[in-house]
Write an enzyme that holds these catalytic residues in place. Structure first.
Site, PDB file in Angstrom:
ATOM      1  CB  CYS A 128      -0.970  -0.060   1.177  1.00  0.00           C
ATOM      2  SG  CYS A 128      -2.365   1.042   0.987  1.00  0.00           S
ATOM      3  CG  HIS A 138      -3.274  -3.761   3.398  1.00  0.00           C
ATOM      4  ND1 HIS A 138      -2.329  -3.046   4.080  1.00  0.00           N
ATOM      5  CD2 HIS A 138      -3.992  -2.858   2.690  1.00  0.00           C
ATOM      6  CE1 HIS A 138      -2.465  -1.753   3.818  1.00  0.00           C
ATOM      7  NE2 HIS A 138      -3.465  -1.608   2.966  1.00  0.00           N
ATOM      8  CD  GLU A 194      -0.498  -5.557   5.907  1.00  0.00           C
ATOM      9  OE1 GLU A 194      -0.221  -6.146   4.840  1.00  0.00           O
ATOM     10  OE2 GLU A 194      -0.887  -4.379   5.947  1.00  0.00           O
TER      11      GLU A 194
END
Lengths: 228, 84
Positions: A86, A195, A197
């Site tokens: 990002c 993302h 994560e």
């Protein structure tokens, strides 16, 4: 394997990244502030999402000149894995570690939702745990993820299999060729808008992102076993 | 002392989604004659006079930081002023 999560003023996915590495992946990880002048002892570098320096001027434009960045560039040149997610991707573009630039989303809206990605290249140190063509669910959260590059760069990316992830079905931001993530020529710097994560634990609705981190560790172990 | 005005806009080849939204709005207000709007940034810099050529300095800082030349064009105006 020991990861560095670089923390810029305005990073806000640094804790998610740290948690994914430490608790979901089970590897060593440390926060490294933007003021640091060494990345000695780290095997991989993670640039997290957020709004570094308030996205003033352009996303990533100011972070690119922070103190730690020459070290990030040095790590990239040394062949260490560098992942920008990002805002991290935006910083890698501004730093010239990856080609192209980000525009505002074509809808002009900030978009925060799960997306379906297609793994276009499963033969990278970030994607070797996936299979080619596999579709995975990873969330996006950005206002400027509309990837742009000129025609020549685009054909270079395509010809060399450097488009690693594309949006499958709906493209949330209008990016060129549905690009969600690209890799550098050497194959050790990956930038992506979604993302991973935030998709590293089933509690979060998907753990499809975990394989990305597992891929990095797998590649690192293999190359270190060869060198040992 | 120099007063420098820097204008940064998206390159012609790059679609400007904000500009397109503003054109639509102007059309709906009945300004049908408006053909295009390009939205950009305007910056004012005050720069001390040094031995270095001012154009060289301004071009360098525009290309390094103020504009991203992958998607943006920039132009600037330099005015020499007497320090107060």
């Amino acid at each position: 394997m020991k990861f560095a999560v670089i923390v810029f003023p305005g990073s806000n996915c640094d804790a998610d990244m740290y948690h994914a590495i430490k608790d979901s992946l089970g590897e060593d990880v440390e926060y490294v502030p933007h003021t640091a002048s060494s990345l000695e002892g780290f095997d991989g570098v993670l640039l997290p999402g957020g709004f570094s320096y308030g996205d003033y001027l352009r996303s990533g434009a100011i972070a690119r000149f922070s103190n730690v960045m020459p070290e990030v560039i040095r790590a990239a040149e040394a062949g260490k894995p560098v992942l920008g997610v990002c805002n991290g991707f935006q910083i890698l573009l501004e730093a010239g570690l990856l080609p192209g630039a980000m525009r505002r989303n074509d809808s002009l809206k900030f978009i925060c939702k799960p997306t379906i990605l297609k793994v276009e290249n499963a033969n990278t140190q970030f994607t070797n745990a996936y299979t080619e063509g596999e579709t995975i669910q990873i969330p996006v959260a950005h206002g400027e993820g509309n990837y742009y590059c000129d025609e020549r760069t685009l054909s270079e990316l395509k010809d060399n299999n450097r488009i690693v992830f594309t949006y499958d079905g709906e493209n949330p931001n209008g990016s060129v060729s549905d690009i969600a993530g690209i890799i550098n020529e050497q194959g050790n710097v990956l930038g992506m808008m979604p993302h991973p994560e935030r998709a590293a634990d089933s509690l979060l609705g998907s753990k499809d992102g975990l394989k990305l981190f597992q891929s990095i560790v797998k590649s690192w172990r293999e190359s270190n076993a060869v060198n040992a | 002392m120099y007063k420098v005005k820097v204008y940064v806009t998206l390159r012609e080849s790059v679609l400007d989604p904000q500009g397109s939204a503003v054109v639509h709005s102007l059309h709906s207000m009945n300004y049908k004659e408006v053909q295009e709007v390009r939205i950009g940034k305007y910056m004012e810099l005050t720069i001390e006079k040094t031995s270095r050529d001012i154009d060289e300095t301004v071009k360098e800082l525009c290309e390094k930081l103020l504009a991203n030349t992958v998607i943006e064009d920039y132009r600037y105006e330099v005015e020499e002023v007497v320090a107060q």
